[in-house]
Design an enzyme around this catalytic site. Structure first.
Site, PDB file in Angstrom:
ATOM      1  N   LYS A  60       0.817  -1.213   0.000  1.00 43.99           N
ATOM      2  CA  LYS A  60       0.000   0.000   0.000  1.00 43.99           C
ATOM      3  C   LYS A  60       0.853   1.266   0.000  1.00 43.99           C
ATOM      4  CE  LYS A  60      -4.098  -1.883   2.313  1.00 43.99           C
ATOM      5  NZ  LYS A  60      -5.030  -1.752   3.440  1.00 43.99           N
ATOM      6  N   ARG A  61       2.055   1.158   0.524  1.00 47.94           N
ATOM      7  CA  ARG A  61       2.903   2.353   0.653  1.00 47.94           C
ATOM      8  C   ARG A  61       3.723   2.635  -0.601  1.00 47.94           C
ATOM      9  NH1 ARG A  61       2.815  -0.488   5.064  1.00 47.94           N
ATOM     10  NH2 ARG A  61       4.627  -1.729   4.456  1.00 47.94           N
TER      11      ARG A  61
END
Length: 448
Positions: free
Chosen positions: A220-221
């Site tokens: 997600k990052r």
């Protein structure tokens, strides 16, 4: 048998690019086969799921152009939907799950243990027929050989993913489950549950994972992971859809720019690649730039106006013909609409900030009389158009005995605030004589 496929995201904050690609492949297959594309929201995790997160999913799919045939109309779980197999939020389907659990218990295919309900799993390996990876034989792990049974309802009464996923697919008559390869480990349990309900499972197609360029799994990052960021940064939805379609699928001839209508026509499950796809942001940016370069004028103006407004620039204050002429000087000069305000914002504001490095280089005492001489010549110029502006600048440079660049650079900086941008002669003509002279005067006033 009419194809029925579904995208079933969990609303936990944002729409991952991998999820968007899964939605796309389901949508493409439905459109290719004349089937039905269903959106179902897996919102049973009340602690993590929010209505705002559902909106992110709905808006992301709409931005990509992935229209669903059945599913929610808005983010309200109790609100309206389209289709005959609702509710399309799992939180509204609890009675369905309870009824199915009771059926398993009554047929002794499940049992209660310490307040939870466990499903009696098959004691032998299960073969998973897969349309992408082929037949996969799922052997029991050492732990499963001792006890292969698994929980389908937790002790707090909450049904688990395996149960609700299968019940929903069963009751919505899903014919094909197209999902990420990371779900392959769950599929043996799902096949066993389908058969326990006396129904043959749907056909499975597990699509390759999306990795970063360096081969690591995209989290997600990581840059490029959130679909929302693409809208914010000025990507073209058609370009993002095109690029996502190439992550795990490839048309013949290694073509890269393929319109959605043609992708629908060409797409089929057996063509999906077996190896993991690598997400290359540079390639995506190039493709986006190609879409912008070849875009029709009306669409270009529309997306340009959105990008300017997003950056706080109100182009609506200016005459339409001025706006169009200004934007025409920018087409093909950037890869993302998010770059447009920085490239052409000077057209739509009088508050020009000078690039400090360029100002130190070009706003010098030596250049001040040269720029003043050019200003004097431009003030007399009629008509004030790009051809005559270019001729005038060349004549002044010749008179001063300098290269034209020594006039171009400080003039551009005076009018744009930046050392690079659209054609100087064209942008001066578009700004018009009064605004161009005002900007040159302001620059002269700050030169020593």
């Amino acid at each position: 048998m009419k194809v029925r496929v579904r995208f079933a995201p969990s609303p936990t904050g944002f729409l991952h690019i991998g999820g968007a690609r899964t939605a796309l492949f389901n949508w493409l297959y439905a459109r290719h086969t004349g089937g039905t594309f269903i959106l179902r929201i897996e919102d049973t995790d009340a602690a993590r799921n929010t209505q705002e997160a559902v909106n992110v999913i709905l808006n992301g799919l709409r931005w990509l152009g992935l229209d669903w045939d059945e599913g929610p109309i808005n983010s309200d779980a109790t609100g309206p939907s389209k289709g005959d197999y609702g509710p399309y939020f799992q939180s509204q389907r609890k009675e369905n799950y309870q009824r199915r659990v009771e059926a398993l218990l009554s047929h002794e295919l499940a049992y209660e243990q310490e307040g939870a309900v466990k499903f009696k799993m098959a004691r032998e390996p299960i073969v998973i027929p897969d349309l992408v990876v082929g037949d996969v034989r799922r052997e029991l792990t050492d732990r499963e050989q001792v006890d292969p049974d698994f929980v389908i309802v937790r002790s707090d009464g909450q049904p688990v993913f395996h149960l609700v996923n299968v019940v929903d697919d069963l009751e919505m008559n899903i014919t094909h489950v197209i999902r990420g390869e990371d779900h392959l480990s769950n599929t043996a349990k799902h096949i066993a549950l389908f058969r326990a309900f006396g129904i043959e499972p749907p056909k499975y197609a597990h699509i390759p994972l999306i990795l970063n360029v360096d081969g690591t799994k995209m989290s997600k990052r990581d840059q490029g992971a959130s679909l929302t960021a693409y809208a914010d940064e000025g990507y073209v939805p058609e370009a993002v859809l095109n690029y996502l379609s190439l992550l795990g699928w490839s048309p013949k001839g290694n073509r890269e720019k393929v319109p959605a209508s043609e992708i629908v026509e060409l797409f089929d499950l057996p063509q999906i690649l077996h190896h993991n796809a690598r997400f290359d942001l540079a390639k995506m940016n190039w493709l986006n730039g190609e879409y912008i370069r070849e875009m029709g004028d009306d669409r270009f103006y529309e997306l340009s106006m959105h990008a300017l407004a997003h950056a706080g620039l109100d182009a609506n204050k200016y005459p339409v013909e001025y706006v169009k002429a200004a934007l025409d000087t920018c087409k093909g000069k950037f890869k993302l609409f998010g770059e447009l305000p920085g490239y052409a914002g000077f057209y739509f504001t009088e508050d020009i900030d000078y690039d400090p490095v360029a100002a130190q280089r070009d706003f010098t005492a030596e250049n001040k009389p040269r720029l003043a001489k050019l200003r004097e010549a431009l003030a007399k110029l009629e008509p004030f158009e790009h051809e005559s502006i270019g001729t005038t600048l060349g004549a002044v440079a010749k008179e001063l005995g300098i290269k034209t660049g020594l006039l171009v650079h400080p003039t551009r900086l005076a009018c744009c605030g930046k050392p690079a941008g659209p054609s100087l002669y064209h942008l001066l003509g578009i700004l018009g004589k009064d605004r161009a002279l005002q900007r040159i005067d302001r620059a002269l006033a700050r030169m020593n």
